[in-house]
Design a protein around this motif. Sequence first.
Motif, PDB file in Angstrom:
ATOM      1  N   THR A 169       0.825  -1.214   0.000  1.00 18.07           N
ATOM      2  CA  THR A 169       0.000   0.000   0.000  1.00 18.07           C
ATOM      3  C   THR A 169       0.858   1.263   0.000  1.00 18.07           C
ATOM      4  O   THR A 169       0.386   2.338  -0.368  1.00 18.07           O
ATOM      5  CB  THR A 169      -0.927   0.027   1.231  1.00 18.07           C
ATOM      6  N   ALA A 170       2.134   1.104   0.406  1.00 15.88           N
ATOM      7  CA  ALA A 170       3.033   2.260   0.414  1.00 15.88           C
ATOM      8  C   ALA A 170       3.275   2.801  -0.980  1.00 15.88           C
ATOM      9  O   ALA A 170       3.587   3.986  -1.160  1.00 15.88           O
ATOM     10  CB  ALA A 170       4.362   1.887   1.059  1.00 15.88           C
ATOM     11  N   VAL A 171       3.127   1.928  -2.001  1.00 16.64           N
ATOM     12  CA  VAL A 171       3.343   2.363  -3.377  1.00 16.64           C
ATOM     13  C   VAL A 171       2.380   3.487  -3.738  1.00 16.64           C
ATOM     14  O   VAL A 171       2.695   4.375  -4.534  1.00 16.64           O
ATOM     15  CB  VAL A 171       3.188   1.175  -4.349  1.00 16.64           C
ATOM     16  N   ILE A 172       1.205   3.470  -3.169  1.00 19.07           N
ATOM     17  CA  ILE A 172       0.211   4.517  -3.418  1.00 19.07           C
ATOM     18  C   ILE A 172       0.282   5.597  -2.345  1.00 19.07           C
ATOM     19  O   ILE A 172       0.286   6.794  -2.640  1.00 19.07           O
ATOM     20  CB  ILE A 172      -1.210   3.919  -3.466  1.00 19.07           C
ATOM     21  N   ALA A 173       0.370   5.172  -1.069  1.00 23.79           N
ATOM     22  CA  ALA A 173       0.267   6.116   0.045  1.00 23.79           C
ATOM     23  C   ALA A 173       1.438   7.084   0.095  1.00 23.79           C
ATOM     24  O   ALA A 173       1.242   8.299   0.266  1.00 23.79           O
ATOM     25  CB  ALA A 173       0.165   5.350   1.354  1.00 23.79           C
ATOM     26  N   VAL A 174       2.664   6.582  -0.043  1.00 26.28           N
ATOM     27  CA  VAL A 174       3.835   7.456   0.103  1.00 26.28           C
ATOM     28  C   VAL A 174       3.877   8.545  -0.970  1.00 26.28           C
ATOM     29  O   VAL A 174       4.034   9.733  -0.654  1.00 26.28           O
ATOM     30  CB  VAL A 174       5.138   6.623   0.123  1.00 26.28           C
ATOM     31  N   PRO A 175       3.745   8.219  -2.274  1.00 23.63           N
ATOM     32  CA  PRO A 175       3.729   9.297  -3.282  1.00 23.63           C
ATOM     33  C   PRO A 175       2.600  10.300  -3.055  1.00 23.63           C
ATOM     34  O   PRO A 175       2.792  11.507  -3.278  1.00 23.63           O
ATOM     35  CB  PRO A 175       3.540   8.551  -4.605  1.00 23.63           C
ATOM     36  N   MET A 176       1.442   9.814  -2.610  1.00 22.31           N
ATOM     37  CA  MET A 176       0.331  10.744  -2.375  1.00 22.31           C
ATOM     38  C   MET A 176       0.638  11.678  -1.213  1.00 22.31           C
ATOM     39  O   MET A 176       0.319  12.870  -1.265  1.00 22.31           O
ATOM     40  CB  MET A 176      -0.953   9.961  -2.105  1.00 22.31           C
ATOM     41  N   LEU A 177       1.263  11.158  -0.146  1.00 23.18           N
ATOM     42  CA  LEU A 177       1.621  11.998   0.996  1.00 23.18           C
ATOM     43  C   LEU A 177       2.671  13.036   0.603  1.00 23.18           C
ATOM     44  O   LEU A 177       2.591  14.205   0.996  1.00 23.18           O
ATOM     45  CB  LEU A 177       2.128  11.136   2.142  1.00 23.18           C
ATOM     46  N   VAL A 178       3.660  12.611  -0.184  1.00 22.27           N
ATOM     47  CA  VAL A 178       4.690  13.553  -0.648  1.00 22.27           C
ATOM     48  C   VAL A 178       4.067  14.620  -1.536  1.00 22.27           C
ATOM     49  O   VAL A 178       4.370  15.820  -1.413  1.00 22.27           O
ATOM     50  CB  VAL A 178       5.809  12.802  -1.399  1.00 22.27           C
ATOM     51  N   LEU A 179       3.169  14.203  -2.442  1.00 23.48           N
ATOM     52  CA  LEU A 179       2.504  15.154  -3.323  1.00 23.48           C
ATOM     53  C   LEU A 179       1.679  16.154  -2.517  1.00 23.48           C
ATOM     54  O   LEU A 179       1.704  17.366  -2.790  1.00 23.48           O
ATOM     55  CB  LEU A 179       1.609  14.404  -4.311  1.00 23.48           C
ATOM     56  N   LEU A 180       0.970  15.658  -1.513  1.00 26.35           N
ATOM     57  CA  LEU A 180       0.173  16.547  -0.661  1.00 26.35           C
ATOM     58  C   LEU A 180       1.051  17.586   0.011  1.00 26.35           C
ATOM     59  O   LEU A 180       0.752  18.784  -0.007  1.00 26.35           O
ATOM     60  CB  LEU A 180      -0.566  15.714   0.396  1.00 26.35           C
ATOM     61  N   ALA A 181       2.168  17.127   0.610  1.00 25.40           N
ATOM     62  CA  ALA A 181       3.051  18.054   1.314  1.00 25.40           C
ATOM     63  C   ALA A 181       3.679  19.051   0.355  1.00 25.40           C
ATOM     64  O   ALA A 181       3.821  20.240   0.679  1.00 25.40           O
ATOM     65  CB  ALA A 181       4.125  17.275   2.065  1.00 25.40           C
ATOM     66  N   GLU A 182       4.069  18.603  -0.830  1.00 24.84           N
ATOM     67  CA  GLU A 182       4.667  19.515  -1.808  1.00 24.84           C
ATOM     68  C   GLU A 182       3.662  20.555  -2.284  1.00 24.84           C
ATOM     69  O   GLU A 182       4.005  21.723  -2.476  1.00 24.84           O
ATOM     70  CB  GLU A 182       5.218  18.731  -3.002  1.00 24.84           C
ATOM     71  N   LEU A 183       2.410  20.129  -2.490  1.00 25.31           N
ATOM     72  CA  LEU A 183       1.379  21.092  -2.895  1.00 25.31           C
ATOM     73  C   LEU A 183       1.165  22.152  -1.830  1.00 25.31           C
ATOM     74  O   LEU A 183       1.038  23.346  -2.123  1.00 25.31           O
ATOM     75  CB  LEU A 183       0.067  20.360  -3.186  1.00 25.31           C
ATOM     76  N   VAL A 184       1.125  21.720  -0.575  1.00 27.70           N
ATOM     77  CA  VAL A 184       0.955  22.673   0.525  1.00 27.70           C
ATOM     78  C   VAL A 184       2.143  23.624   0.591  1.00 27.70           C
ATOM     79  O   VAL A 184       1.983  24.853   0.690  1.00 27.70           O
ATOM     80  CB  VAL A 184       0.779  21.926   1.859  1.00 27.70           C
ATOM     81  N   ALA A 185       3.359  23.070   0.554  1.00 26.69           N
ATOM     82  CA  ALA A 185       4.558  23.903   0.646  1.00 26.69           C
ATOM     83  C   ALA A 185       4.645  24.886  -0.520  1.00 26.69           C
ATOM     84  O   ALA A 185       4.989  26.057  -0.345  1.00 26.69           O
ATOM     85  CB  ALA A 185       5.798  23.017   0.689  1.00 26.69           C
ATOM     86  N   THR A 186       4.326  24.415  -1.730  1.00 29.28           N
ATOM     87  CA  THR A 186       4.379  25.283  -2.901  1.00 29.28           C
ATOM     88  C   THR A 186       3.340  26.388  -2.827  1.00 29.28           C
ATOM     89  O   THR A 186       3.619  27.544  -3.171  1.00 29.28           O
ATOM     90  CB  THR A 186       4.170  24.449  -4.183  1.00 29.28           C
ATOM     91  N   SER A 187       2.149  26.061  -2.360  1.00 22.92           N
ATOM     92  CA  SER A 187       1.094  27.074  -2.220  1.00 22.92           C
ATOM     93  C   SER A 187       1.487  28.135  -1.211  1.00 22.92           C
ATOM     94  O   SER A 187       1.286  29.331  -1.441  1.00 22.92           O
ATOM     95  CB  SER A 187      -0.219  26.404  -1.799  1.00 22.92           C
ATOM     96  N   PHE A 188       2.079  27.717  -0.110  1.00 27.60           N
ATOM     97  CA  PHE A 188       2.503  28.677   0.900  1.00 27.60           C
ATOM     98  C   PHE A 188       3.628  29.559   0.368  1.00 27.60           C
ATOM     99  O   PHE A 188       3.665  30.761   0.641  1.00 27.60           O
ATOM    100  CB  PHE A 188       2.952  27.948   2.173  1.00 27.60           C
ATOM    101  N   ALA A 189       4.565  28.973  -0.388  1.00 22.29           N
ATOM    102  CA  ALA A 189       5.655  29.766  -0.955  1.00 22.29           C
ATOM    103  C   ALA A 189       5.119  30.803  -1.933  1.00 22.29           C
ATOM    104  O   ALA A 189       5.595  31.943  -1.984  1.00 22.29           O
ATOM    105  CB  ALA A 189       6.658  28.844  -1.645  1.00 22.29           C
TER     106      ALA A 189
END
Length: 361
Positions: A169-189
């Motif tokens: 399940t990490a194959v799906i969960a980990v990329p999605m978590l990284v994508l979520l965090a990157e979207l948040v960080a990019t939006s804040f920047a």
Amino acid sequence: MGVRWATARPARVEPARSPTGGDGLRPLAVAHGQPDARQSAMAAAVLFVAAGVLGLLAPALPGPVPRASTTLNGLVVADLVTAAVMVVLPWDRLGRRGLACVAVLALALAAAYGEAGVVPAYGYPLFFMVVYGWVGLALPPRWPLGLAPVLAAAYVLPLVREGAAAAGTAVIAVPMLVLLAELVATSFARLQREGGRLAVAALLDELTGLGNRRMANTMLDTLRPGDAVLMVDVDRFKEVNDTHGHAAGDRLLSDLGEFLKQHVRRDDVVTRVGGEEFLVILRGANDHADRLALGLLRAWRATGPMTSVSIGVTVHEAGEPAQRTVERADARVYRAKRAGRDCAWGEDRLADAAPTETPGL
């Protein structure tokens, strides 16, 4: 002339190399973007406390979770101690690297909870979502991606004993978590950049690029005894507009702003505070204020301008409100106008062989 000075003050500013004055000015903290390290650390401390409380309540949660055990109690203590330590750490020095270490610790504790079987299956992804959501809020873009290997290890290791399907399940969960965090960080920047531009625009005069009245009000708060305040007012500006057009008047104001900016020192300040009125702060001018004002007057004449300027000059005194200093300079520029324009006025009219005719009109 006759500027009415607002009492409200905008965001703090500090000297910087930019076109807004002798050395320029820039807003300090912008309310948008990543919070500072201490704010982010305190948010993480709250999450550690919440994890500790959930650990205490784990035996009562629905699902196949163990009763209170030494391992569970140890994890609870680790969460609460971590939260307490984070409160006292010097986050102004630790900065982003310190926050990245907090993220690694939080992921390690999340893995430990999973390994202990404390987190129900339905809550396991949510546990990591909360941790990595904080990573996106606390750290700049690309940092969540850099921490992805730690996230993957922390997510997968507790699931290995449950078989390949669970670990997969990490194959799906980990990329999605990284994508979520990157979207948040990019939006804040992006918010930080836009907020910075808006903050600067709110303090600048669009025509001249100098600080505006808001900036002037802010810089007046930094007056020290011995600083000179000059009010520089364009003579016969209405006649310039009526005779040559408003475009010519705008060019005149822009030229005067550039002239003043080029004729002050690194730490001095130039702002446009009215239609044709500029405020100049000469740091530490003291007894040289009158001489410097005359120097500006003569240098402006030497450019062959469309019209002359009048200058009111005063020196800020110890214990005096900045408002009073400005009012005195403003009153003196009125006296210079009444005395025939194209002159500078301090305690009295400053000695100067000034021409009485306005050039260019």
